[in-house]
Design a protein around this motif. Structure first.
Motif, PDB file in Angstrom:
ATOM      1  N   THR A 188      33.671  43.034  41.787  1.00  0.00           N
ATOM      2  CA  THR A 188      34.153  41.820  41.125  1.00  0.00           C
ATOM      3  C   THR A 188      32.998  40.828  41.044  1.00  0.00           C
ATOM      4  O   THR A 188      32.040  40.931  41.811  1.00  0.00           O
ATOM      5  CB  THR A 188      35.352  41.209  41.888  1.00  0.00           C
ATOM      6  OG1 THR A 188      35.768  40.005  41.250  1.00  0.00           O
ATOM      7  CG2 THR A 188      35.007  40.886  43.328  1.00  0.00           C
ATOM      8  N   THR A 189      33.076  39.900  40.080  1.00  0.00           N
ATOM      9  CA  THR A 189      31.992  38.909  40.007  1.00  0.00           C
ATOM     10  C   THR A 189      32.372  37.571  40.632  1.00  0.00           C
ATOM     11  O   THR A 189      31.504  36.866  41.127  1.00  0.00           O
ATOM     12  CB  THR A 189      31.529  38.631  38.553  1.00  0.00           C
ATOM     13  OG1 THR A 189      32.603  38.032  37.835  1.00  0.00           O
ATOM     14  CG2 THR A 189      31.105  39.913  37.855  1.00  0.00           C
ATOM     15  N   VAL A 190      33.651  37.213  40.591  1.00  0.00           N
ATOM     16  CA  VAL A 190      34.037  35.930  41.197  1.00  0.00           C
ATOM     17  C   VAL A 190      35.223  36.054  42.141  1.00  0.00           C
ATOM     18  O   VAL A 190      35.737  35.046  42.621  1.00  0.00           O
ATOM     19  CB  VAL A 190      34.343  34.846  40.136  1.00  0.00           C
ATOM     20  CG1 VAL A 190      33.079  34.368  39.475  1.00  0.00           C
ATOM     21  CG2 VAL A 190      35.361  35.312  39.125  1.00  0.00           C
ATOM     22  N   GLY A 191      35.657  37.274  42.459  1.00  0.00           N
ATOM     23  CA  GLY A 191      36.713  37.469  43.440  1.00  0.00           C
ATOM     24  C   GLY A 191      37.947  36.637  43.131  1.00  0.00           C
ATOM     25  O   GLY A 191      38.420  36.588  42.000  1.00  0.00           O
ATOM     26  N   GLY A 192      38.457  35.967  44.152  1.00  0.00           N
ATOM     27  CA  GLY A 192      39.710  35.229  44.013  1.00  0.00           C
ATOM     28  C   GLY A 192      39.560  33.830  43.444  1.00  0.00           C
ATOM     29  O   GLY A 192      40.435  32.977  43.648  1.00  0.00           O
ATOM     30  N   MET A 193      38.478  33.595  42.712  1.00  0.00           N
ATOM     31  CA  MET A 193      38.236  32.257  42.153  1.00  0.00           C
ATOM     32  C   MET A 193      39.445  31.702  41.403  1.00  0.00           C
ATOM     33  O   MET A 193      39.796  30.530  41.556  1.00  0.00           O
ATOM     34  CB  MET A 193      37.010  32.320  41.236  1.00  0.00           C
ATOM     35  CG  MET A 193      36.638  31.027  40.551  1.00  0.00           C
ATOM     36  SD  MET A 193      36.184  29.711  41.690  1.00  0.00           S
ATOM     37  CE  MET A 193      34.468  30.109  42.036  1.00  0.00           C
ATOM     38  N   ALA A 194      40.127  32.530  40.606  1.00  0.00           N
ATOM     39  CA  ALA A 194      41.249  32.038  39.797  1.00  0.00           C
ATOM     40  C   ALA A 194      42.363  31.491  40.688  1.00  0.00           C
ATOM     41  O   ALA A 194      43.076  30.566  40.304  1.00  0.00           O
ATOM     42  CB  ALA A 194      41.787  33.159  38.911  1.00  0.00           C
ATOM     43  N   ASP A 195      42.511  32.074  41.877  1.00  0.00           N
ATOM     44  CA  ASP A 195      43.578  31.621  42.770  1.00  0.00           C
ATOM     45  C   ASP A 195      43.180  30.353  43.513  1.00  0.00           C
ATOM     46  O   ASP A 195      44.030  29.608  43.977  1.00  0.00           O
ATOM     47  CB  ASP A 195      43.901  32.719  43.798  1.00  0.00           C
ATOM     48  CG  ASP A 195      44.219  34.039  43.119  1.00  0.00           C
ATOM     49  OD1 ASP A 195      45.059  34.026  42.205  1.00  0.00           O
ATOM     50  OD2 ASP A 195      43.612  35.057  43.486  1.00  0.00           O
ATOM     51  N   VAL A 196      41.909  30.123  43.640  1.00  0.00           N
ATOM     52  CA  VAL A 196      41.402  29.056  44.506  1.00  0.00           C
ATOM     53  C   VAL A 196      40.998  27.794  43.746  1.00  0.00           C
ATOM     54  O   VAL A 196      41.177  26.682  44.218  1.00  0.00           O
ATOM     55  CB  VAL A 196      40.186  29.569  45.318  1.00  0.00           C
ATOM     56  CG1 VAL A 196      39.513  28.452  46.075  1.00  0.00           C
ATOM     57  CG2 VAL A 196      40.629  30.663  46.279  1.00  0.00           C
ATOM     58  N   GLU A 197      40.485  27.958  42.513  1.00  0.00           N
ATOM     59  CA  GLU A 197      39.817  26.812  41.871  1.00  0.00           C
ATOM     60  C   GLU A 197      40.726  25.612  41.619  1.00  0.00           C
ATOM     61  O   GLU A 197      40.263  24.495  41.602  1.00  0.00           O
ATOM     62  CB  GLU A 197      39.079  27.232  40.598  1.00  0.00           C
ATOM     63  CG  GLU A 197      39.937  27.857  39.532  1.00  0.00           C
ATOM     64  CD  GLU A 197      39.079  28.432  38.384  1.00  0.00           C
ATOM     65  OE1 GLU A 197      37.852  28.281  38.391  1.00  0.00           O
ATOM     66  OE2 GLU A 197      39.677  29.041  37.486  1.00  0.00           O
ATOM     67  N   TYR A 198      42.025  25.861  41.462  1.00  0.00           N
ATOM     68  CA  TYR A 198      42.924  24.723  41.199  1.00  0.00           C
ATOM     69  C   TYR A 198      43.347  23.992  42.464  1.00  0.00           C
ATOM     70  O   TYR A 198      43.872  22.900  42.399  1.00  0.00           O
ATOM     71  CB  TYR A 198      44.151  25.204  40.416  1.00  0.00           C
ATOM     72  CG  TYR A 198      43.745  26.018  39.216  1.00  0.00           C
ATOM     73  CD1 TYR A 198      42.996  25.418  38.201  1.00  0.00           C
ATOM     74  CD2 TYR A 198      44.034  27.364  39.128  1.00  0.00           C
ATOM     75  CE1 TYR A 198      42.558  26.168  37.121  1.00  0.00           C
ATOM     76  CE2 TYR A 198      43.601  28.113  38.042  1.00  0.00           C
ATOM     77  CZ  TYR A 198      42.866  27.505  37.047  1.00  0.00           C
ATOM     78  OH  TYR A 198      42.423  28.240  35.987  1.00  0.00           O
ATOM     79  N   VAL A 199      43.167  24.632  43.605  1.00  0.00           N
ATOM     80  CA  VAL A 199      43.552  23.989  44.865  1.00  0.00           C
ATOM     81  C   VAL A 199      42.326  23.684  45.725  1.00  0.00           C
ATOM     82  O   VAL A 199      42.458  23.273  46.873  1.00  0.00           O
ATOM     83  CB  VAL A 199      44.529  24.879  45.672  1.00  0.00           C
ATOM     84  CG1 VAL A 199      45.840  25.036  44.927  1.00  0.00           C
ATOM     85  CG2 VAL A 199      43.923  26.238  45.974  1.00  0.00           C
ATOM     86  N   TYR A 200      41.135  23.867  45.153  1.00  0.00           N
ATOM     87  CA  TYR A 200      39.916  23.774  45.949  1.00  0.00           C
ATOM     88  C   TYR A 200      39.755  22.413  46.625  1.00  0.00           C
ATOM     89  O   TYR A 200      39.370  22.331  47.787  1.00  0.00           O
ATOM     90  CB  TYR A 200      38.692  24.096  45.080  1.00  0.00           C
ATOM     91  CG  TYR A 200      37.425  24.173  45.880  1.00  0.00           C
ATOM     92  CD1 TYR A 200      37.207  25.232  46.758  1.00  0.00           C
ATOM     93  CD2 TYR A 200      36.448  23.185  45.786  1.00  0.00           C
ATOM     94  CE1 TYR A 200      36.054  25.306  47.518  1.00  0.00           C
ATOM     95  CE2 TYR A 200      35.290  23.249  46.543  1.00  0.00           C
ATOM     96  CZ  TYR A 200      35.093  24.312  47.401  1.00  0.00           C
ATOM     97  OH  TYR A 200      33.956  24.384  48.161  1.00  0.00           O
ATOM     98  N   GLU A 201      40.101  21.347  45.908  1.00  0.00           N
ATOM     99  CA  GLU A 201      39.933  20.018  46.498  1.00  0.00           C
ATOM    100  C   GLU A 201      40.780  19.833  47.750  1.00  0.00           C
ATOM    101  O   GLU A 201      40.388  19.145  48.683  1.00  0.00           O
ATOM    102  CB  GLU A 201      40.222  18.937  45.461  1.00  0.00           C
ATOM    103  CG  GLU A 201      39.015  18.686  44.573  1.00  0.00           C
ATOM    104  CD  GLU A 201      39.321  17.759  43.418  1.00  0.00           C
ATOM    105  OE1 GLU A 201      39.043  16.565  43.551  1.00  0.00           O
ATOM    106  OE2 GLU A 201      39.861  18.253  42.406  1.00  0.00           O
TER     107      GLU A 201
END
Lengths: 85, 367, 402
Positions: free
Chosen positions: C105-118
């Motif tokens: 994978t190139t970004v792993g679970g980024m889609a699951d994390v990016e909206y809750v990252y803050e």
């Protein structure tokens, strides 16, 4: 115009993270890409960001960017004519 | 109780030949870089974090070269450059790296830019550098080397796969040498995330007290390690006989597999002169280490290393770097001793590490 | 050296769920490119992508046994593809437990994390779920899948940008040939993320219309998402189980070109070496190649470099070639495995899939890709290219099993 070119050089040094470089080291008429300063296609994209954030000039096509960024003289002139801020 | 014979082998590594470590370089919280050895004065953790002791990068790179290098690109490039220089090789046959998290500072910077500029025109550099294989490409570029090149990104198996890959290349006859290594950093943002998940100790602890703290959590570390592996014995520091990786094994599987691993290399526990193990002071994982250290003979030295480099996905790189130097110099650093043995002549060294109980790895080394 | 066979395959792409659905779309020239409905990005109305037409929560229903799988787009897409790959191989559970699993994978679970990252990095919020906190790396998804399918014996995750799953397949094949494993499940997964779409947008190499691979007027790529896995087995394993291979993985080559951090050399030396190496590995010559599934991202740099490499390697006898990225978009890590499956479909059905949106030959090298479906195409050996950032080039060669 000389002051503006100096400001522009400082902005380029910051945008491209050229730590320790002095504005005097960049020749007004020397090519920024290839021979001369030695910038490459990624720098060109970084300069497109600089143009938009500092002067409100949007450049969509990277190939157009390369024409504008030929030298400091060329760039300064382009900004003076097209700047939105 | 399942007997050793009936328990299925995890996998066989019979056909993989031993390889040799020609040179080894480390950049971590301790000044391991200047003299390529563990310094006499050790740096202590600050708020449970051991952070990079950076070399002077201006000695290596021009302003133009440094312009797009993040902190991990710099540690990686310099460690790779010196490792190749030590080996007297400018064009390795392969460049293989491992990293658990890659350049997190670039990933975080790009995520921050997306928020700050509302998905407008963004600087591409942090995006490019966040790519896990960007360091590999840059090492190749710097040395003008076009060759086999890949990157493994599996937490506590990242470095292990990069080494296994190199060993396979030699067995296949595709390469005579390979630059293999790992790189890892910790950022303030990621420290917070891992703190919430219980990776670190609640109260600040000194490195020298880490291994007897009796609480959960560890201290965070950072490290970049490169090794020049070769298929021939000439001028080698040490021999890497094999690597065995195990994912979430039971305690029984762990000992059975470790025994089988030694047996495959014609050894028994009694042959081990040094066990270098990854105790990180987190009592939740202490049993794994106790189980393995119970197997080694009285005369063997038992060493630990994470109180010196901290805990991170690829901390095993520190152990491998240290092991190569121990075998070459036949000297055991006192600061690593958990239990001093009597073994004088160091012939067989076993590294055992696990990353928070999930990825377990054994390395067998010799001279 | 022992032969390596493909005995199972499974996939999900913008063309749909499952290998058969994908083939139907390919032969009916139906593209999966359009404006995203599920991707949470301000760019989704400007940049067309190859999105899988289901919300993440809907994906559970495609799994026979969802078990405790996390509601993660990455994990669920991969699980659907893995389920199909294992089913087509007909691999019983006791064999799965012995198999290796090489994911990418190139970004792993980024889609699951990016909206809750803050929230994740806000110290005033003390509790976060381990699933989210840990999923910002590439290994989290691999481990979720390994536990779910019992593929825990030997696991790894590869990340070499756009060539990731091609390198996962190469590693799997080498582990088999090196005698370490008999069976390996290899492939990759990536989801559309705000991170990636902004990343490629910052590189200014995304087309605002449907991408046009190998066209003179191409103007960049469309991103996509998907997952694809192959079951690889040794010759010995085939003899033991009596399983009939779908194809042979006859050659492969990884060759990193030291030229530029993101762009290929104009003469496509990396692509040339990778293709040449794969053909040599298989003991074949350029004359044996029946069809090429090119990398063909439709970026200005890639397609011309790849075209020069084709000209240099094959001279005047360039085999029919096309790029299926005009259907699926560039799915990044899984693209190598997705296109490996398309290559095997070409072999199994003796047909070749065309490029879409192509009109005008590139003036620098006059090459015409395949623009109509070719039937009875005499397909024996198919080359599949995956080239990535950092100069990482990989080519796979699949051959007919008989």
């Amino acid at each position: 115009m000389e002051d503006f070119k100096r400001t522009l050089k400082l902005q380029i040094i910051e945008a491209l993270n050229l730590q320790g470089m002095q504005p005097e080291e960049i020749d007004d008429s020397a090519p920024l890409f290839g021979e001369g300063l030695g910038l490459d296609s990624i720098d060109s994209l970084e300069m497109i960001v600089l143009m938009e954030r500092n002067y409100g000039i949007k450049i969509e096509d990277p190939r157009e960017g390369r024409r504008v960024f030929e030298s400091i003289n060329m760039m300064a002139e382009y900004i003076q004519t097209n700047r939105k801020k | 109780m399942v007997s050793e014979e009936t328990m299925q082998a995890f996998y066989s590594a019979n056909m993989i030949k031993p390889v040799y470590i020609r040179s080894a370089r480390a950049i971590c919280a301790q000044d391991t870089f200047t003299g390529n050895c563990l310094p006499k004065e050790l740096t202590d953790a600050v708020n449970n974090a051991l952070s990079y002791n950076h070399p002077d990068y201006s000695r290596y790179f021009s302003i133009m070269q440094l312009r797009r290098m993040g902190r991990l690109t710099k540690t990686g490039m310099v460690a790779a450059i010196e490792c190749l220089r030590d080996a007297g090789i400018s064009h390795p046959d392969a460049i293989i790296t491992g990293t658990g998290k890659g350049s997190m500072s670039d990933t975080e910077k790009f995520m921050g830019n997306i928020r700050e500029f509302h998905e407008g025109t963004l600087n591409p550099t942090p995006f490019i550098q966040s790519t896990y294989n960007s360091l590999n490409g840059l090492i190749g570029l710097h040395h003008g080397t076009s060759c086999y090149n890949t990157t493994y990104v599996h937490r506590g198996f990242s470095l292990e796969h990069s080494l296994l890959d190199a060993m396979l290349l030699f067995s296949e006859g595709r390469a005579k040498n390979a630059l293999a290594g790992s790189f890892e950093e910790m950022t303030p943002e990621h420290f917070i995330i891992k703190k919430k998940l219980g990776y670190w100790k609640e109260a600040p602890v000194s490195c020298m007290d880490l291994l007897r703290s009796g609480t959960s959590g560890s201290i965070s570390g950072e490290g970049t390690f490169f090794f020049l592996l070769q298929d021939s014995e000439s001028n080698a520091m040490a021999r890497l006989d094999g690597i065995r990786i195990l994912f979430e094994p039971t305690l029984q599987e762990l000992t059975v597999e470790a025994g089988r691993f030694l047996k495959e290399h014609g050894l028994a526990w009694a042959d081990i002169d040094i066990l270098l193990s990854g105790e990180n002071g987190d009592i939740r994982f202490g049993d794994y280490y106790k189980t393995i250290s119970a197997e080694i003979p009285e005369r063997a030295h038992h060493l630990a290393f994470k109180h010196v480099c901290g805990e991170f996905d690829t901390a095993a790189g520190f152990a491998l770097w240290q092991a190569a130097h121990i075998l070459e110099r036949q000297e055991v650093p006192d600061v690593l001793q958990l239990r001093k043995g009597t073994a004088g002549n160091i012939r067989h060294l076993l590294i055992y590490n696990n990353y928070y109980g999930k990825q377990h790895a054994f390395y067998l080394l010799g001279v | 050296m022992c032969k390596v066979y493909v005995t199972g395959m499974g996939m999900v792409s913008a063309l749909g769920i499952g290998v058969d659905t994908n083939r139907d779309a390919l032969i009916s020239r139906r593209s999966g490119i359009g404006y995203a409905k599920h991707l949470n990005s301000l760019l989704r109305d400007q940049l067309p992508v190859g999105e899988i037409d289901h919300a993440t929560s809907e994906l559970f229903r495609f799994l026979h046994n969802p078990g405790n799988l996390q509601e993660s787009r990455l994990v669920l897409l991969a699980a659907i593809a893995l389920q199909e790959a294992l089913a087509t191989a007909g691999m019983p559970l006791n064999e799965q437990k012995k198999a290796g699993f090489i994911n990418s994978t190139t970004v792993g679970g980024m889609a699951d994390v990016e909206y809750v990252y803050e929230q994740l990095i806000d110290p005033s919020i003390p509790e976060i779920s381990a699933d989210l906190g840990d999923s910002l790396d590439c290994a989290h998804g691999t481990e979720e899948l390994a536990r779910h399918f019992g593929l825990t014996r030997f696991i790894s995750t590869v990340s070499t940008a756009c060539s990731s799953s091609a390198n996962a397949i190469i590693y799997g094949a080498r582990l088999i040939r090196g005698g370490m494993l008999d069976q390996v499940i290899c492939g990759g997964v990536d989801t559309l993320t705000r991170f990636t779409i902004n990343g490629f947008n910052s590189l200014k190499n995304m087309d605002r219309n449907h991408c046009k691979p190998f066209d003179a007027n191409r103007n960049g790529l469309n991103l996509g998402e998907g997952a694809a896995y192959l079951v690889l087995e040794s010759e010995e394993s085939i003899c033991r189980t009596g399983r009939k291979p779908l194809a042979q993985l006859s050659g492969y080559c990884n060759f990193n070109e030291a030229f530029h951090p993101t762009a290929p050399s104009p003469d496509g030396d990396g692509a040339y070496q990778a293709m040449k190496g794969a053909i040599r590995e298989a003991g074949l010559t350029t004359m044996d190649i029946s069809f090429i599934n090119a990398h063909g991202t439709a970026t200005i740099n890639n397609d011309i470099a790849e075209a020069f490499a084709l000209r240099r390697l094959f001279g005047e006898n360039i085999p029919p070639f096309s790029s299926t990225k005009s259907y699926t978009g560039h799915t990044l890590a899984p693209s190598g495995a997705i296109e490996a499956i398309y290559s095997i479909l070409s072999i199994l059905n003796n047909e070749a899939y065309p490029v879409l949106n192509y009109e005008t030959a590139m003036p620098e090298v006059e090459l015409e890709p395949v623009t109509e479906v070719m039937y009875n195409a005499g397909i024996q050996h198919v080359l599949s290219n995956s080239f990535g950032f950092g100069g990482n080039n990989a080519s796979l060669l699949f051959s007919k099993y008989d």
